[in-house]
Motif scaffolding. Structure first.
Motif, short mmCIF file in Angstrom:
data_model
loop_
_atom_site.label_atom_id
_atom_site.label_comp_id
_atom_site.label_asym_id
_atom_site.label_seq_id
_atom_site.Cartn_x
_atom_site.Cartn_y
_atom_site.Cartn_z
N SER A 174 0.85 -1.19 0.00
CA SER A 174 0.00 0.00 0.00
C SER A 174 0.88 1.24 0.00
O SER A 174 2.03 1.21 0.46
CB SER A 174 -0.91 0.02 1.23
N ALA A 175 0.34 2.33 -0.54
CA ALA A 175 1.08 3.59 -0.58
C ALA A 175 0.10 4.74 -0.51
O ALA A 175 -1.04 4.64 -1.00
CB ALA A 175 1.92 3.69 -1.85
N VAL A 176 0.54 5.84 0.09
CA VAL A 176 -0.26 7.06 0.12
C VAL A 176 0.41 8.07 -0.79
O VAL A 176 1.65 8.12 -0.88
CB VAL A 176 -0.39 7.60 1.58
N VAL A 177 -0.40 8.87 -1.47
CA VAL A 177 0.14 9.88 -2.38
C VAL A 177 -0.59 11.19 -2.13
O VAL A 177 -1.74 11.21 -1.68
CB VAL A 177 -0.02 9.45 -3.85
N PRO A 178 0.05 12.31 -2.41
CA PRO A 178 -0.63 13.61 -2.28
C PRO A 178 -1.69 13.76 -3.36
O PRO A 178 -1.64 13.07 -4.40
CB PRO A 178 0.50 14.63 -2.45
N PRO A 179 -2.64 14.66 -3.15
CA PRO A 179 -3.78 14.76 -4.09
C PRO A 179 -3.39 15.08 -5.52
O PRO A 179 -4.09 14.67 -6.44
CB PRO A 179 -4.62 15.89 -3.47
N ALA A 180 -2.32 15.82 -5.73
CA ALA A 180 -1.97 16.24 -7.09
C ALA A 180 -0.69 15.59 -7.59
O ALA A 180 0.01 16.17 -8.42
CB ALA A 180 -1.86 17.76 -7.17
N LEU A 181 -0.40 14.40 -7.12
CA LEU A 181 0.73 13.68 -7.70
C LEU A 181 0.40 13.39 -9.16
O LEU A 181 -0.70 12.94 -9.48
CB LEU A 181 0.97 12.37 -6.95
N PRO A 182 1.32 13.65 -10.08
CA PRO A 182 1.03 13.34 -11.48
C PRO A 182 0.59 11.89 -11.64
O PRO A 182 1.28 10.98 -11.19
CB PRO A 182 2.37 13.61 -12.17
N ASN A 183 -0.58 11.68 -12.24
CA ASN A 183 -1.15 10.34 -12.27
C ASN A 183 -0.31 9.35 -13.06
O ASN A 183 -0.32 8.16 -12.80
CB ASN A 183 -2.59 10.38 -12.79
N GLY A 184 0.46 9.82 -14.03
CA GLY A 184 1.27 8.90 -14.79
C GLY A 184 2.34 8.21 -13.97
O GLY A 184 2.80 7.13 -14.34
N TRP A 185 2.72 8.79 -12.84
CA TRP A 185 3.76 8.20 -12.01
C TRP A 185 3.34 6.84 -11.46
O TRP A 185 4.17 6.00 -11.15
CB TRP A 185 4.11 9.11 -10.84
N LEU A 186 2.04 6.61 -11.31
CA LEU A 186 1.55 5.37 -10.69
C LEU A 186 1.04 4.37 -11.72
O LEU A 186 0.45 3.37 -11.36
CB LEU A 186 0.42 5.71 -9.71
N ARG A 187 1.30 4.65 -12.98
CA ARG A 187 0.73 3.84 -14.04
C ARG A 187 1.11 2.37 -13.92
O ARG A 187 0.31 1.47 -14.22
CB ARG A 187 1.20 4.38 -15.40
N ASP A 188 2.31 2.07 -13.48
CA ASP A 188 2.78 0.68 -13.40
C ASP A 188 2.64 0.08 -12.00
O ASP A 188 3.16 -1.00 -11.75
CB ASP A 188 4.23 0.59 -13.85
N ALA A 189 1.98 0.81 -11.09
CA ALA A 189 1.84 0.32 -9.72
C ALA A 189 0.45 -0.25 -9.50
O ALA A 189 -0.17 -0.02 -8.46
CB ALA A 189 2.14 1.45 -8.73
#
Length: 238
Positions: free
Chosen positions: A85-100
């Motif tokens: 599991s991971a937490v991210v800020p509201p405006a993290l670029p969505n492409g960063w999590l594409r492979d997660a």
């Protein structure tokens, strides 16, 4: 007069005597700040190399990739750490999590408390800037970094630094680029402290593991989704 009063009187007399030549008006003379702003001339590549060297000295794990490889790199770091599991800020670029896709992602809003964060394995953020000469990363709670507590409670922090644009050489160069009214978090390596015997203990005040990703190049557009932020619904979000 008691002994205590006598001592107090003598102390005040000496203070007044020491202040006799101090003018009543505040000293308006400018403070001379002729110290070195940087300690060497460097190219942007040399500054990035120095940042990586100093981060490693502080036991951070430094990784380099292009913007196109960033989603894969983040996914690999989360998997290598054993994070589910991971937490991210509201405006993290969505492409960063594409492979997660296998990671349960929580968007860290104001309603997320410390008890919920304590059950999350990792946090993924950007940063405001990084300082090469001190090996320091600064977070300022911008939308791609989120509230300070999401970066302090999880045991593993993946922090992305865009190079070379987010790298400065020194603290005097960093301060004018930071907003002093924002909550600034300065990070030099994973959280650590030492007791009186100099035995190092990590993770007392923040993450025990800090992965810093130095990413270069422009990010490719993400088709079918907002370009600049985590979508309302991400794979595995809660």
């Amino acid at each position: 007069m008691t002994e205590d009063n006598s001592s107090r009187t003598e102390i005040l007399r000496r203070i007044r005597a020491a202040l006799t030549d101090v003018p009543d008006a505040p000293d308006e003379r400018p403070i001379l700040r002729d110290y070195a702003v940087v300690h060497a001339e460097r190219t942007p590549e040399q500054s990035t190399d120095l940042l990586a060297e100093h981060l490693s000295d502080y036991r951070a794990h430094v990784h380099r990739c292009t913007a196109a490889d960033l989603p894969r790199t983040i996914a690999e770091l989360l998997t290598a750490h054993g994070s589910r599991s991971a937490v991210v800020p509201p405006a993290l670029p969505n492409g960063w999590l594409r492979d997660a896709a296998d990671i349960e992602i929580t968007v860290g809003g104001d309603d997320l408390g410390t008890h919920e964060l304590d059950r999350i394995d990792s946090v993924v953020t950007g940063c405001a800037l990084a300082i090469a000469e001190t090996g320091t990363i600064v977070l300022d709670a911008s939308p791609d970094q989120g509230r300070r507590r999401i970066t302090l409670v999880p045991d593993h922090h993946v922090c992305v630094v865009r190079v070379p644009e987010q790298v400065v050489d020194s603290v005097p160069q960093a301060l004018p680029r930071l907003d002093p009214v924002r909550p600034l978090t300065w990070i030099s390596g994973p959280s650590a402290t030492s007791d009186i015997e100099l035995d190092r203990v990590e993770g007392v005040h923040g993450p025990r593991t800090l992965d810093v990703v130095l990413v270069s190049g422009a990010e490719p557009p993400v088709s079918g989704s907002a370009p600049d932020s985590v979508p309302d619904s991400v794979p595995g979000s809660v």
